[in-house]
Design a protein around this motif. Sequence first.
Motif, PDB file in Angstrom:
ATOM      1  N   MET A  53       4.201  21.331  -0.684  1.00 36.93           N
ATOM      2  CA  MET A  53       4.960  20.184  -1.153  1.00 36.93           C
ATOM      3  C   MET A  53       4.202  18.899  -0.813  1.00 36.93           C
ATOM      4  SD  MET A  53       8.713  18.763  -0.059  1.00 36.93           S
ATOM      5  CE  MET A  53       9.671  19.725  -1.194  1.00 36.93           C
ATOM      6  N   SER A  54       4.269  17.949  -1.706  1.00 33.07           N
ATOM      7  CA  SER A  54       3.591  16.672  -1.532  1.00 33.07           C
ATOM      8  C   SER A  54       4.365  15.766  -0.572  1.00 33.07           C
ATOM      9  CB  SER A  54       3.459  15.995  -2.896  1.00 33.07           C
ATOM     10  OG  SER A  54       2.947  14.701  -2.752  1.00 33.07           O
ATOM     11  N   ALA A  55       3.673  14.810   0.009  1.00 33.53           N
ATOM     12  CA  ALA A  55       4.311  13.824   0.882  1.00 33.53           C
ATOM     13  C   ALA A  55       4.803  12.619   0.088  1.00 33.53           C
ATOM     14  CB  ALA A  55       3.320  13.374   1.955  1.00 33.53           C
ATOM     15  N   VAL A  56       4.705  12.700  -1.242  1.00 33.57           N
ATOM     16  CA  VAL A  56       5.155  11.622  -2.122  1.00 33.57           C
ATOM     17  C   VAL A  56       6.096  12.204  -3.166  1.00 33.57           C
ATOM     18  CG1 VAL A  56       4.425   9.894  -3.825  1.00 33.57           C
ATOM     19  CG2 VAL A  56       3.021  10.316  -1.798  1.00 33.57           C
ATOM     20  N   ALA A  57       7.152  11.465  -3.468  1.00 31.93           N
ATOM     21  CA  ALA A  57       8.077  11.861  -4.531  1.00 31.93           C
ATOM     22  C   ALA A  57       8.092  10.758  -5.591  1.00 31.93           C
ATOM     23  CB  ALA A  57       9.485  12.058  -3.969  1.00 31.93           C
ATOM     24  N   LEU A  58       8.225  11.167  -6.854  1.00 32.08           N
ATOM     25  CA  LEU A  58       8.325  10.223  -7.967  1.00 32.08           C
ATOM     26  C   LEU A  58       9.706  10.315  -8.584  1.00 32.08           C
ATOM     27  CD1 LEU A  58       4.985  10.763  -9.940  1.00 32.08           C
ATOM     28  CD2 LEU A  58       5.589   8.837  -8.471  1.00 32.08           C
ATOM     29  N   VAL A  59      10.285   9.167  -8.877  1.00 28.29           N
ATOM     30  CA  VAL A  59      11.557   9.105  -9.597  1.00 28.29           C
ATOM     31  C   VAL A  59      11.348   8.193 -10.795  1.00 28.29           C
ATOM     32  CG1 VAL A  59      13.973   8.403  -9.493  1.00 28.29           C
ATOM     33  CG2 VAL A  59      12.930   9.568  -7.540  1.00 28.29           C
ATOM     34  N   TYR A  60      11.798   8.656 -11.943  1.00 34.89           N
ATOM     35  CA  TYR A  60      11.602   7.967 -13.219  1.00 34.89           C
ATOM     36  C   TYR A  60      12.939   7.537 -13.793  1.00 34.89           C
ATOM     37  CZ  TYR A  60      10.749   7.739 -18.296  1.00 34.89           C
ATOM     38  OH  TYR A  60      10.691   7.359 -19.610  1.00 34.89           O
TER      39      TYR A  60
ATOM     40  N   LEU B 275      10.517  13.662 -10.612  1.00 27.22           N
ATOM     41  CA  LEU B 275       9.372  14.340 -11.198  1.00 27.22           C
ATOM     42  C   LEU B 275       8.612  15.103 -10.119  1.00 27.22           C
ATOM     43  CD1 LEU B 275       8.090  11.427 -13.453  1.00 27.22           C
ATOM     44  CD2 LEU B 275       9.638  13.284 -14.068  1.00 27.22           C
ATOM     45  N   PRO B 276       8.136  16.295 -10.433  1.00 30.40           N
ATOM     46  CA  PRO B 276       7.408  17.068  -9.421  1.00 30.40           C
ATOM     47  C   PRO B 276       6.050  16.445  -9.116  1.00 30.40           C
ATOM     48  CG  PRO B 276       7.346  18.195 -11.536  1.00 30.40           C
ATOM     49  CD  PRO B 276       8.237  16.995 -11.713  1.00 30.40           C
ATOM     50  N   VAL B 277       5.695  16.430  -7.846  1.00 29.18           N
ATOM     51  CA  VAL B 277       4.379  15.981  -7.397  1.00 29.18           C
ATOM     52  C   VAL B 277       3.791  17.134  -6.592  1.00 29.18           C
ATOM     53  CG1 VAL B 277       3.098  14.307  -6.010  1.00 29.18           C
ATOM     54  CG2 VAL B 277       5.117  13.572  -7.305  1.00 29.18           C
ATOM     55  N   GLU B 278       2.766  17.751  -7.129  1.00 23.13           N
ATOM     56  CA  GLU B 278       2.173  18.900  -6.440  1.00 23.13           C
ATOM     57  C   GLU B 278       1.296  18.486  -5.273  1.00 23.13           C
ATOM     58  OE1 GLU B 278       0.397  21.862  -8.916  1.00 23.13           O
ATOM     59  OE2 GLU B 278       1.945  21.618 -10.438  1.00 23.13           O
ATOM     60  N   ALA B 279       0.640  17.337  -5.403  1.00 20.70           N
ATOM     61  CA  ALA B 279      -0.249  16.882  -4.344  1.00 20.70           C
ATOM     62  C   ALA B 279      -0.401  15.374  -4.465  1.00 20.70           C
ATOM     63  CB  ALA B 279      -1.613  17.555  -4.469  1.00 20.70           C
TER      64      ALA B 279
END
Length: 106
Positions: free
Chosen positions: A1-8, A87-91
Amino acid sequence: MSAVALVYTLFGSRDAAMRVARRLIEERLIACANLLGEATSLYEWNGVMEETAEVPVLFKTAPSRREALMARIAELHDYEVPAILALPVEAADSGFARWVGEQLAK
């Protein structure tokens, strides 16, 4: 899991997008927001085909704040039913992820 999340999400004007983005930065729910160029959205609302100019925005946050961010966007948004999507962030680049964390910890 990434240490960043995106919201749109999308806003009806650049002013509305800026107002919400500034508030979310002040509240430390996001590290930054990217206001993208104006988009044309087509959709049916209450039985009527709509064509609307909107401003798409990507919010960057920590995964631990994603749900709170989505709830706060819903509270601040002027749409009756805003599209608020995680939104998914893989890395994520480690330096950028560290910066996001630092911004949210201030």
